[in-house]
Enzyme design. Sequence first.
Site, mmCIF file in Angstrom:
data_model
loop_
_atom_site.group_PDB
_atom_site.id
_atom_site.type_symbol
_atom_site.label_atom_id
_atom_site.label_comp_id
_atom_site.label_asym_id
_atom_site.label_seq_id
_atom_site.Cartn_x
_atom_site.Cartn_y
_atom_site.Cartn_z
ATOM 1 N N LYS A 41 0.815 -1.226 0.000
ATOM 2 C CA LYS A 41 0.000 0.000 0.000
ATOM 3 C C LYS A 41 0.847 1.276 0.000
ATOM 4 O O LYS A 41 0.378 2.313 -0.456
ATOM 5 C CB LYS A 41 -0.951 0.004 1.200
ATOM 6 N N ARG A 136 -6.401 0.933 17.634
ATOM 7 C CA ARG A 136 -7.006 1.059 16.313
ATOM 8 C C ARG A 136 -7.938 -0.140 16.171
ATOM 9 O O ARG A 136 -8.851 -0.276 16.969
ATOM 10 C CB ARG A 136 -5.929 1.159 15.213
HETATM 11 C C1 PLP Z 1 -0.013 -0.708 6.825
HETATM 12 C C2 PLP Z 1 -0.168 -1.946 7.624
HETATM 13 C C3 PLP Z 1 0.912 -2.821 7.772
HETATM 14 C C4 PLP Z 1 2.284 -2.537 7.206
HETATM 15 O O1 PLP Z 1 2.883 -1.477 7.886
HETATM 16 P P1 PLP Z 1 4.420 -1.081 7.618
HETATM 17 O O2 PLP Z 1 4.734 -0.182 8.743
HETATM 18 O O3 PLP Z 1 4.454 -0.415 6.293
HETATM 19 O O4 PLP Z 1 5.220 -2.317 7.627
HETATM 20 C C5 PLP Z 1 0.704 -3.982 8.489
HETATM 21 N N1 PLP Z 1 -0.496 -4.266 9.034
HETATM 22 C C6 PLP Z 1 -1.555 -3.447 8.905
HETATM 23 C C7 PLP Z 1 -2.838 -3.821 9.539
HETATM 24 C C8 PLP Z 1 -1.425 -2.257 8.209
HETATM 25 O O5 PLP Z 1 -2.479 -1.440 8.100
#
Ligand code: PLP
Length: 365
Positions: A41, A136
Amino acid sequence: MEHTTNQYPLLEIDLKKLRNNIEQVVNRCSKVGIEVAGVIKGFNGIPQVSEQFKLGGCRYIASSRLEQIEDAKNYGIEGPFMLIRIPMPTEIPRLVSLAEYSLQSEISVIDALNEECIRQNKKHSIILMADMGDLREGFWDKDEMAKAALHIEKDLENVHLLGIGTNLGCYGSIKPTPEKMNELIEVAEKIEDTIGRQLEVISGGATSSFTMVHDGTMPKRINHLRIGEGIILAYDLQKDWGYDMSYLNMDAFTLKAQIIEVKDKPTYPVGEIFIDAFGNVCEYEDRGIRRRALLGLGKLDACDLTKLLPRTENIEILGGSSDHTIIDVEDNTDNLQVGDILEFDICYTTMLFLTNSKNVNTQCI
Ligand SMILES: *Cc1c(COP(=O)(O)O)cnc(C)c1O
């Protein structure tokens, strides 16, 4: 002046450098029994880039956005795919058709997921999220979570409970620690007692949890991480955590922007100071007349221009507006001219916007 047909701003992505990062992280995780969901993402799921995650050994391709998973599928990337933002109820039909895995925290949604799976004659596996304090997504009440797990296990034919997981360090700024991981494992064991079998997956978090792999302190039962930033930019662990991440490339992404004006100007605005383009009341330091350059790049492209990291020595980003970046170049000795290209490293926030801007030309090398 550099003569070129390139269109700027240009975001150049070095796939070899990225691939090294993926393989380094995946190998380190796999040595301690951890499978990696590669999170795409951060660069808006640009398919050519996402493909590297699969080629580099990520077990799952993960995104918070179904649109990015759809792009990956259409590009021909083999999943399996995992949706890592708990789904909107209206997304469920597309979730079932596009992804094999998802994170979940609402029983009504999981029931609807099961119904949709029956309708589409498909199976779907889920990771139930536990909120371990970051506040969250996820179950706060762990008895409620165990009840939900039992319901999924006993009553839902087409939804498989793959395991549980948590997310830390996002909203509540909570640091992932071995203690937090052990609390998560306790929640898993409570659920295992309730449903009478072992869970296949305990997902310990994101890049910030990779620190425990790096340190060799990850508790044994954590066997899954969802990693984006730590692979893509590898910036946070070095800069925010003080880790030596020299085995990763922090420069897989290069932003190139073109200078559109160079002039000596006052540093303190001239006239009655009111508000800027975004309605903010700003402060300005009077440093006399200095040489300044404008770039054809703005907040529309990169959001927070002051977070860009110049690769050029002795220049300072002063700010900008929706379509301009203003740079102090007084102390630079390169004799910068209109038409010159400046290069920047990017951070997560700027990457999010740059890869989503239709005004930024993206090129994989
Ligand atoms: C964005 C996200 C990740 C990845 O996070 P990074 O810090 O880019 O490794 C993992 N788990 C969830 C639920 C996320 O929303």
